[in-house]
Design a protein around this motif. Structure first.
Motif, PDB file in Angstrom:
ATOM      1  N   ARG A 152       6.906   5.222  -8.641  1.00 31.82           N
ATOM      2  CA  ARG A 152       5.688   4.433  -8.441  1.00 31.82           C
ATOM      3  C   ARG A 152       4.986   4.240  -9.784  1.00 31.82           C
ATOM      4  NH1 ARG A 152       1.144   7.762  -5.026  1.00 31.82           N
ATOM      5  NH2 ARG A 152      -0.018   5.889  -5.482  1.00 31.82           N
ATOM      6  N   TYR A 196      -1.732  -1.895  -9.831  1.00 33.58           N
ATOM      7  CA  TYR A 196      -0.336  -2.010 -10.266  1.00 33.58           C
ATOM      8  C   TYR A 196      -0.300  -3.013 -11.411  1.00 33.58           C
ATOM      9  CZ  TYR A 196       1.280   0.301  -5.966  1.00 33.58           C
ATOM     10  OH  TYR A 196       1.509   1.205  -4.962  1.00 33.58           O
ATOM     11  N   TYR A 203       6.384   0.473  -6.146  1.00 26.82           N
ATOM     12  CA  TYR A 203       6.403   1.796  -5.502  1.00 26.82           C
ATOM     13  C   TYR A 203       7.590   1.746  -4.551  1.00 26.82           C
ATOM     14  CZ  TYR A 203       4.279   6.046  -3.399  1.00 26.82           C
ATOM     15  OH  TYR A 203       4.018   7.311  -2.954  1.00 26.82           O
ATOM     16  N   HIS A 206       9.071   4.510   0.789  1.00 24.86           N
ATOM     17  CA  HIS A 206       8.606   5.879   1.074  1.00 24.86           C
ATOM     18  C   HIS A 206       7.861   5.910   2.411  1.00 24.86           C
ATOM     19  CE1 HIS A 206       5.093   3.889  -0.684  1.00 24.86           C
ATOM     20  NE2 HIS A 206       4.361   4.753   0.006  1.00 24.86           N
ATOM     21  N   ASP A 239       4.224   7.685   4.026  1.00 25.57           N
ATOM     22  CA  ASP A 239       2.966   8.241   3.513  1.00 25.57           C
ATOM     23  C   ASP A 239       2.719   9.653   4.040  1.00 25.57           C
ATOM     24  OD1 ASP A 239       2.414   6.032   2.043  1.00 25.57           O
ATOM     25  OD2 ASP A 239       0.934   5.214   3.428  1.00 25.57           O
ATOM     26  N   VAL A 294      -4.541  -0.132   4.058  1.00 26.75           N
ATOM     27  CA  VAL A 294      -4.545  -0.697   2.709  1.00 26.75           C
ATOM     28  C   VAL A 294      -5.366  -1.981   2.718  1.00 26.75           C
ATOM     29  CG1 VAL A 294      -3.130  -1.316   0.716  1.00 26.75           C
ATOM     30  CG2 VAL A 294      -2.146   0.109   2.522  1.00 26.75           C
ATOM     31  N   TYR A 303      -6.693  -5.167   0.482  1.00 26.24           N
ATOM     32  CA  TYR A 303      -6.278  -5.880  -0.739  1.00 26.24           C
ATOM     33  C   TYR A 303      -7.430  -6.642  -1.379  1.00 26.24           C
ATOM     34  CZ  TYR A 303      -1.675  -4.495   0.699  1.00 26.24           C
ATOM     35  OH  TYR A 303      -0.597  -3.736   1.051  1.00 26.24           O
ATOM     36  N   LEU A 318       3.891  -5.965   0.133  1.00 26.92           N
ATOM     37  CA  LEU A 318       4.135  -4.660   0.729  1.00 26.92           C
ATOM     38  C   LEU A 318       5.212  -4.924   1.777  1.00 26.92           C
ATOM     39  CD1 LEU A 318       3.376  -2.772   3.397  1.00 26.92           C
ATOM     40  CD2 LEU A 318       3.198  -1.662   1.204  1.00 26.92           C
ATOM     41  N   HIS A 329       7.858   2.008   3.843  1.00 25.21           N
ATOM     42  CA  HIS A 329       7.385   0.780   3.193  1.00 25.21           C
ATOM     43  C   HIS A 329       7.572   0.899   1.697  1.00 25.21           C
ATOM     44  CE1 HIS A 329       4.051   3.623   3.448  1.00 25.21           C
ATOM     45  NE2 HIS A 329       3.593   3.108   2.324  1.00 25.21           N
ATOM     46  N   VAL A 340       6.315  -1.175  -2.269  1.00 27.06           N
ATOM     47  CA  VAL A 340       5.546  -2.215  -2.954  1.00 27.06           C
ATOM     48  C   VAL A 340       6.480  -2.887  -3.958  1.00 27.06           C
ATOM     49  CG1 VAL A 340       3.565  -2.723  -4.434  1.00 27.06           C
ATOM     50  CG2 VAL A 340       3.390  -0.920  -2.698  1.00 27.06           C
ATOM     51  N   ARG A 346      -2.187  -6.193  -9.646  1.00 26.04           N
ATOM     52  CA  ARG A 346      -2.332  -6.140  -8.180  1.00 26.04           C
ATOM     53  C   ARG A 346      -3.274  -4.997  -7.822  1.00 26.04           C
ATOM     54  NH1 ARG A 346      -0.156  -3.237  -3.917  1.00 26.04           N
ATOM     55  NH2 ARG A 346       0.990  -4.329  -2.274  1.00 26.04           N
ATOM     56  N   SER A 404      -5.756  -2.787  -5.036  1.00 24.54           N
ATOM     57  CA  SER A 404      -5.990  -2.461  -3.631  1.00 24.54           C
ATOM     58  C   SER A 404      -6.841  -1.204  -3.513  1.00 24.54           C
ATOM     59  CB  SER A 404      -4.668  -2.247  -2.892  1.00 24.54           C
ATOM     60  OG  SER A 404      -3.975  -1.162  -3.453  1.00 24.54           O
ATOM     61  N   THR A 461      -6.524   1.903  -1.077  1.00 24.02           N
ATOM     62  CA  THR A 461      -5.552   2.452  -0.130  1.00 24.02           C
ATOM     63  C   THR A 461      -6.065   3.782   0.393  1.00 24.02           C
ATOM     64  OG1 THR A 461      -3.763   1.400  -1.344  1.00 24.02           O
ATOM     65  CG2 THR A 461      -3.157   3.229   0.071  1.00 24.02           C
ATOM     66  N   TRP A 490      -6.180   6.915   3.865  1.00 24.63           N
ATOM     67  CA  TRP A 490      -5.510   7.581   4.981  1.00 24.63           C
ATOM     68  C   TRP A 490      -6.524   8.300   5.856  1.00 24.63           C
ATOM     69  CZ3 TRP A 490      -3.905   7.481  -0.048  1.00 24.63           C
ATOM     70  CH2 TRP A 490      -2.678   6.830  -0.269  1.00 24.63           C
TER      71      TRP A 490
HETATM   72  C1  OGA Z   1       0.696   3.836  -1.156  1.00 27.35           C
HETATM   73  C2  OGA Z   1       1.178   2.486  -0.789  1.00 27.35           C
HETATM   74  C3  OGA Z   1       0.764   0.140  -0.557  1.00 27.35           C
HETATM   75  C4  OGA Z   1       0.123  -1.024  -1.218  1.00 27.35           C
HETATM   76  O1  OGA Z   1      -0.210   3.935  -2.015  1.00 27.35           O
HETATM   77  O2  OGA Z   1       1.191   4.826  -0.572  1.00 27.35           O
HETATM   78  O3  OGA Z   1       2.191   2.417  -0.140  1.00 27.35           O
HETATM   79  O4  OGA Z   1       0.367  -2.153  -0.738  1.00 27.35           O
HETATM   80  N1  OGA Z   1       0.452   1.395  -1.124  1.00 27.35           N
HETATM   81  O5  OGA Z   1      -0.595  -0.877  -2.203  1.00 27.35           O
END
Ligand code: OGA
Ligand code: MN
Length: 207
Positions: free
Chosen positions: A68, A115, A121, A124, A126, A139, A141, A154, A183, A185, A192, A194, A196, A198
């Motif tokens: 990543r 990014y 990335y 993986h 999460d 996430v 954006y 994504l 998923h 990236v 880019r 975002s 992000t 959880w």
């Molecule tokens: C992450 C991830 C997705 C994204 O940080 O675990 O998968 O679209 N990000 O930024």
């Protein structure tokens, strides 16, 4: 500016999660809030506050740009009205998920992510091998006028073995079940951004 999310939109997210394990809402937040959050992310990056993200947890953490390549900063309450507004929206979502899906989500953590062009990335989940508290990923954006040709999608790997590419378009919120959705990236030709986060359940270990 409304501090809570429209209840019809919350219902969409909950129905999608229950039916397919993920939900994309292209107009989750007011544009003014999205613009403020993007400015804040860029300002923090310019100050050098975003640092290369690591993978794994605790002593097992390492930075591997081959896995990543984003830079992140964990967000704290009280940083700015925009951040607090976003946290309030996530708190509304947390309560709705608990009310309707009985997920028992106890808290929420999130980071800004940037990014640089070419960063990615790899595929993986999460979840950490030794910690299954992350239950729902969300996430948001922050990229105005994202063009499909700029890459940076994504890519979700769905249960039926198809994939679905989500564009990181400003104002879109992607929510998915952390344990069920591999998923990745894809690299982009432009920066880019975002936010992000959880939603987590209570841990079993009494720390
Ligand atoms: C992450 C991830 C997705 C994204 O940080 O675990 O998968 O679209 N990000 O930024
Ligand atoms: Mn992820």
């Amino acid at each position: 500016m409304a501090i809570s999310t429209d209840s019809a939109l919350l219902t969409h997210i909950i129905d999608d999660l229950a039916e397919q394990g993920w939900s994309l809402q292209p107009m989750f937040a007011p544009q003014a809030l999205t613009l403020e959050l993007a400015d804040e992310c860029r300002k923090r990056a310019a100050q050098g506050d975003l640092i290369p993200a690591s993978i794994g947890r605790g002593a097992g953490q390492e930075i591997r740009e081959g896995v990543r390549g984003d830079r992140i900063q964990w967000l704290d309450a009280g940083w700015s009205p925009a951040c607090d507004h976003y946290l309030a929206l996530m708190e509304g979502l947390r309560q709705a998920l608990n009310r309707e899906l009985y997920l028992g989500l106890e808290d929420y953590e999130c980071h800004f992510a940037l990014y640089p062009p070419g960063a990615f990335y790899q595929k993986h989940l999460d979840r950490f091998r030794d910690d299954d508290r992350r239950a729902v990923s969300a996430v948001f954006y922050l990229n105005q006028d994202w063009q499909y040709q700029q890459g940076g999608a994504l890519r979700l790997y769905l249960a039926d073995e198809t994939t679905r590419d989500v564009q990181p378009q400003a104002g879109s919120l992607l929510v998915f079940l952390s344990a069920d959705m591999p998923h990745e990236v894809l690299p982009a030709s432009r920066e880019r951004l975002s936010l992000t986060g959880w939603f987590r359940r209570r841990g079993d270990d009494p720390l």
